[in-house]
Write a protein that holds these residues in place. Structure first.
Motif, PDB file in Angstrom:
ATOM      1  N   PRO A   1       0.836  -1.203   0.000  1.00  0.00           N
ATOM      2  CA  PRO A   1       0.000   0.000   0.000  1.00  0.00           C
ATOM      3  C   PRO A   1       0.871   1.253   0.000  1.00  0.00           C
ATOM      4  O   PRO A   1       2.089   1.181   0.212  1.00  0.00           O
ATOM      5  CB  PRO A   1      -0.792  -0.136   1.297  1.00  0.00           C
ATOM      6  N   VAL A   2       0.248   2.386  -0.222  1.00  0.00           N
ATOM      7  CA  VAL A   2       0.985   3.651  -0.210  1.00  0.00           C
ATOM      8  C   VAL A   2       1.574   3.910   1.174  1.00  0.00           C
ATOM      9  O   VAL A   2       2.753   4.249   1.320  1.00  0.00           O
ATOM     10  CB  VAL A   2       0.060   4.811  -0.636  1.00  0.00           C
ATOM     11  N   PHE A   3       0.756   3.729   2.214  1.00  0.00           N
ATOM     12  CA  PHE A   3       1.213   3.922   3.591  1.00  0.00           C
ATOM     13  C   PHE A   3       1.206   2.585   4.321  1.00  0.00           C
ATOM     14  O   PHE A   3       0.178   1.902   4.384  1.00  0.00           O
ATOM     15  CB  PHE A   3       0.304   4.902   4.340  1.00  0.00           C
ATOM     16  N   ALA A   4       2.357   2.202   4.850  1.00  0.00           N
ATOM     17  CA  ALA A   4       2.448   0.950   5.596  1.00  0.00           C
ATOM     18  C   ALA A   4       1.695   1.080   6.917  1.00  0.00           C
ATOM     19  O   ALA A   4       1.539   2.182   7.467  1.00  0.00           O
ATOM     20  CB  ALA A   4       3.917   0.610   5.868  1.00  0.00           C
ATOM     21  N   ALA A   5       1.219  -0.047   7.421  1.00  0.00           N
ATOM     22  CA  ALA A   5       0.485  -0.051   8.698  1.00  0.00           C
ATOM     23  C   ALA A   5       1.328   0.581   9.797  1.00  0.00           C
ATOM     24  O   ALA A   5       2.521   0.277   9.939  1.00  0.00           O
ATOM     25  CB  ALA A   5       0.116  -1.482   9.072  1.00  0.00           C
ATOM     26  N   GLY A   6       0.722   1.486  10.539  1.00  0.00           N
ATOM     27  CA  GLY A   6       1.424   2.134  11.644  1.00  0.00           C
ATOM     28  C   GLY A   6       2.253   3.328  11.239  1.00  0.00           C
ATOM     29  O   GLY A   6       2.869   3.968  12.097  1.00  0.00           O
ATOM     30  N   SER A   7       2.293   3.652   9.935  1.00  0.00           N
ATOM     31  CA  SER A   7       3.096   4.797   9.495  1.00  0.00           C
ATOM     32  C   SER A   7       2.243   5.823   8.754  1.00  0.00           C
ATOM     33  O   SER A   7       2.700   6.484   7.836  1.00  0.00           O
ATOM     34  CB  SER A   7       4.242   4.331   8.590  1.00  0.00           C
ATOM     35  N   TYR A   8       0.982   5.933   9.167  1.00  0.00           N
ATOM     36  CA  TYR A   8       0.097   6.911   8.552  1.00  0.00           C
ATOM     37  C   TYR A   8       0.508   8.318   8.983  1.00  0.00           C
ATOM     38  O   TYR A   8       1.029   8.510  10.094  1.00  0.00           O
ATOM     39  CB  TYR A   8      -1.353   6.643   8.949  1.00  0.00           C
ATOM     40  N   PRO A   9       0.300   9.313   8.138  1.00  0.00           N
ATOM     41  CA  PRO A   9       0.674  10.685   8.494  1.00  0.00           C
ATOM     42  C   PRO A   9       0.077  11.091   9.846  1.00  0.00           C
ATOM     43  O   PRO A   9      -1.134  10.984  10.064  1.00  0.00           O
ATOM     44  CB  PRO A   9       0.098  11.513   7.350  1.00  0.00           C
ATOM     45  N   SER A  10       0.913  11.568  10.746  1.00  0.00           N
ATOM     46  CA  SER A  10       0.482  11.835  12.118  1.00  0.00           C
ATOM     47  C   SER A  10      -0.530  12.969  12.214  1.00  0.00           C
ATOM     48  O   SER A  10      -1.345  12.996  13.144  1.00  0.00           O
ATOM     49  CB  SER A  10       1.704  12.140  12.992  1.00  0.00           C
ATOM     50  N   TRP A  11      -0.493  13.912  11.268  1.00  0.00           N
ATOM     51  CA  TRP A  11      -1.392  15.067  11.336  1.00  0.00           C
ATOM     52  C   TRP A  11      -2.858  14.671  11.182  1.00  0.00           C
ATOM     53  O   TRP A  11      -3.760  15.410  11.597  1.00  0.00           O
ATOM     54  CB  TRP A  11      -1.017  16.106  10.285  1.00  0.00           C
ATOM     55  N   ILE A  12      -3.105  13.489  10.601  1.00  0.00           N
ATOM     56  CA  ILE A  12      -4.484  13.064  10.331  1.00  0.00           C
ATOM     57  C   ILE A  12      -5.285  12.914  11.626  1.00  0.00           C
ATOM     58  O   ILE A  12      -6.472  13.256  11.685  1.00  0.00           O
ATOM     59  CB  ILE A  12      -4.496  11.750   9.524  1.00  0.00           C
ATOM     60  N   GLN A  13      -4.644  12.414  12.676  1.00  0.00           N
ATOM     61  CA  GLN A  13      -5.373  12.156  13.921  1.00  0.00           C
ATOM     62  C   GLN A  13      -6.010  13.410  14.504  1.00  0.00           C
ATOM     63  O   GLN A  13      -7.084  13.349  15.114  1.00  0.00           O
ATOM     64  CB  GLN A  13      -4.437  11.522  14.953  1.00  0.00           C
ATOM     65  N   SER A  14      -5.381  14.545  14.306  1.00  0.00           N
ATOM     66  CA  SER A  14      -5.951  15.789  14.832  1.00  0.00           C
ATOM     67  C   SER A  14      -7.156  16.250  14.022  1.00  0.00           C
ATOM     68  O   SER A  14      -7.992  17.023  14.515  1.00  0.00           O
ATOM     69  CB  SER A  14      -4.886  16.893  14.852  1.00  0.00           C
ATOM     70  N   LYS A  15      -7.260  15.779  12.786  1.00  0.00           N
ATOM     71  CA  LYS A  15      -8.373  16.158  11.916  1.00  0.00           C
ATOM     72  C   LYS A  15      -9.514  15.153  11.989  1.00  0.00           C
ATOM     73  O   LYS A  15     -10.691  15.530  11.926  1.00  0.00           O
ATOM     74  CB  LYS A  15      -7.886  16.288  10.465  1.00  0.00           C
ATOM     75  N   VAL A  16      -9.161  13.863  12.062  1.00  0.00           N
ATOM     76  CA  VAL A  16     -10.167  12.795  12.134  1.00  0.00           C
ATOM     77  C   VAL A  16      -9.772  11.872  13.286  1.00  0.00           C
ATOM     78  O   VAL A  16      -9.110  10.850  13.079  1.00  0.00           O
ATOM     79  CB  VAL A  16     -10.266  12.015  10.804  1.00  0.00           C
TER      80      VAL A  16
END
Length: 387
Positions: free
Chosen positions: A88-103
């Motif tokens: 996948p584009v983003f491996a498990a556990g390495s999703y962009p950290s900024w996303i959590q503050s938005k969703v």
């Protein structure tokens, strides 16, 4: 709609020889018309697909990105046989950290990506949300290659493009990118929450430029009252001639064989609208001309994309196969334009005319030499004779 959507013979022109790839496809079509049991025109390999991006090409491979954990990718070398990407584009556990503050609570299921090539790299837009909510965000990642075996392969997240919250009028999902007649870059997006929006993008960064915003579809009811739930989503804009064409989805997705998705279209002479259907009704006021709807086992078609190559218009979308328990699959159709400059979808990839089937290596052609019309006679192969 029928499965000949995947017969990719658009590169063929009357009077020209067919390559062995095209020959293989035509042979499959002939077998189908002869009543053989296999589905000659069906896509081959792993065609699982939901919310497909526009096809994008890198080297000799065609890629599509879809909804899935980490952003699922699939590729083909002939637009017929598809395979899952190796990662996948983003491996498990390495999703962009900024996303959590938005969703908050995001667990890795990215929605409806879109990929375009410009400035020597690939721009991959993706959306993050939860079902039934407009607390959402659209992000952007870039890469100089789509080939995971290339030593330069690396997705670099560029961060937020636009976000919405529960108090927002729009919903930041389903991004689609288009270039206007002056070279300006725009992104349409949106879903259900009051309709489809359009924002301007910076041509270099791919991020939002300024604060301009336009409602394109589903924003108000026919009586002029602003809607709270438009039912419009998955926008995609195509520029052709003097018009911009806005494709949208109506109905309900994501319910397998019970889905009620269907694809509509309107057009405008301005990128910002208004977009009118064939009857002159504004898509912002419940207008829309239906282009593709459920037919047979092809249920809930949705999420249009358009890839153009060698004069062919490959229109992609997903559907739910009621013959396979509502599995979401990829479909590829041939889009054309009628005399009034409205789009239509055909599954006929061969224009009328006389064709020669030739082996690209030996130059030998197929013909009916010696055939008397008796069923089962073999087709001959030999040297071509000029007509």
């Amino acid at each position: 709609m029928n499965t000949t959507s995947t017969l990719l013979l658009a590169r063929v022109r009357a009077g020209r020889h067919l390559t062995w790839r095209a020959l293989r496809l035509l042979a499959l079509l002939l077998a189908l018309t002869a009543g053989l049991s296999f589905q000659a025109s069906a896509l081959q390999g792993n065609d699982n697909c939901h919310d497909p991006s526009t096809i994008v090409k890198d080297g000799n491979k065609y890629w599509i990105f879809t909804t899935g954990t980490g952003i699922y990718a699939m590729y083909s070398t002939d637009l017929v046989t598809w395979q899952s990407g190796p990662r996948p584009v983003f491996a498990a556990g390495s999703y962009p950290s900024w996303i959590q503050s938005k969703v908050p609570g995001f667990t890795g299921d990215f929605w409806a990506p879109e990929c375009v090539y410009r400035n020597g790299k690939f721009y991959l837009y993706y959306s993050v949300s939860t079902f039934g909510s407009n607390t959402s965000t659209i992000g952007l990642a870039t890469n100089v290659t789509l080939d995971p075996a290339n030593p330069n392969y690396q997705w670099v997240d560029q961060g937020e493009v636009i976000s919405t919250t529960s108090s927002s009028a729009s919903n930041a999902i389903d991004p689609a990118v288009v270039t206007d007649a002056s070279g300006g870059l725009w992104m349409s997006y949106g879903s259900f929450f009051k309709g489809i929006g359009l924002i301007k993008l910076d041509g270099l960064t791919g991020k939002r430029s300024g604060t301009s915003f336009s409602w394109l579809a589903g924003n108000v009811a026919a009586d002029g009252v602003t809607r709270n739930n438009s039912g419009s989503e998955a926008p995609y804009i195509v520029r052709n001639g003097s018009y911009y064409y806005l494709f949208i989805n109506k109905g309900a997705c994501c319910q397998g064989s019970s889905s009620t998705y269907y694809i509509q279209v309107g057009r405008s002479t301005s990128i910002t609208g208004p977009y009118l259907d064939k009857n002159g009704v504004d898509l912002n006021k419940n207008g829309g001309t239906t282009l593709i709807a459920t037919k047979g086992n092809y249920v809930g078609p949705g999420h249009v994309g358009l890839f153009q190559e060698n004069g062919a218009n490959y229109l992609t979308h997903h559907y739910y196969d009621s013959n396979q328990n509502g599995r979401a699959r990829l479909s590829v159709g041939n889009m054309g334009w009628d005399a009034a400059a409205w789009p239509f979808i055909t599954r006929d990839w061969l224009a009328a005319g006389r064709y020669t089937l030739a082996n690209a290596n030996s130059g030998l052609v197929w013909d009916a030499w010696g055939c008397t019309g008796v069923q089962g006679q073999a087709i001959a192969q030999g040297t071509s004779t000029p007509a």
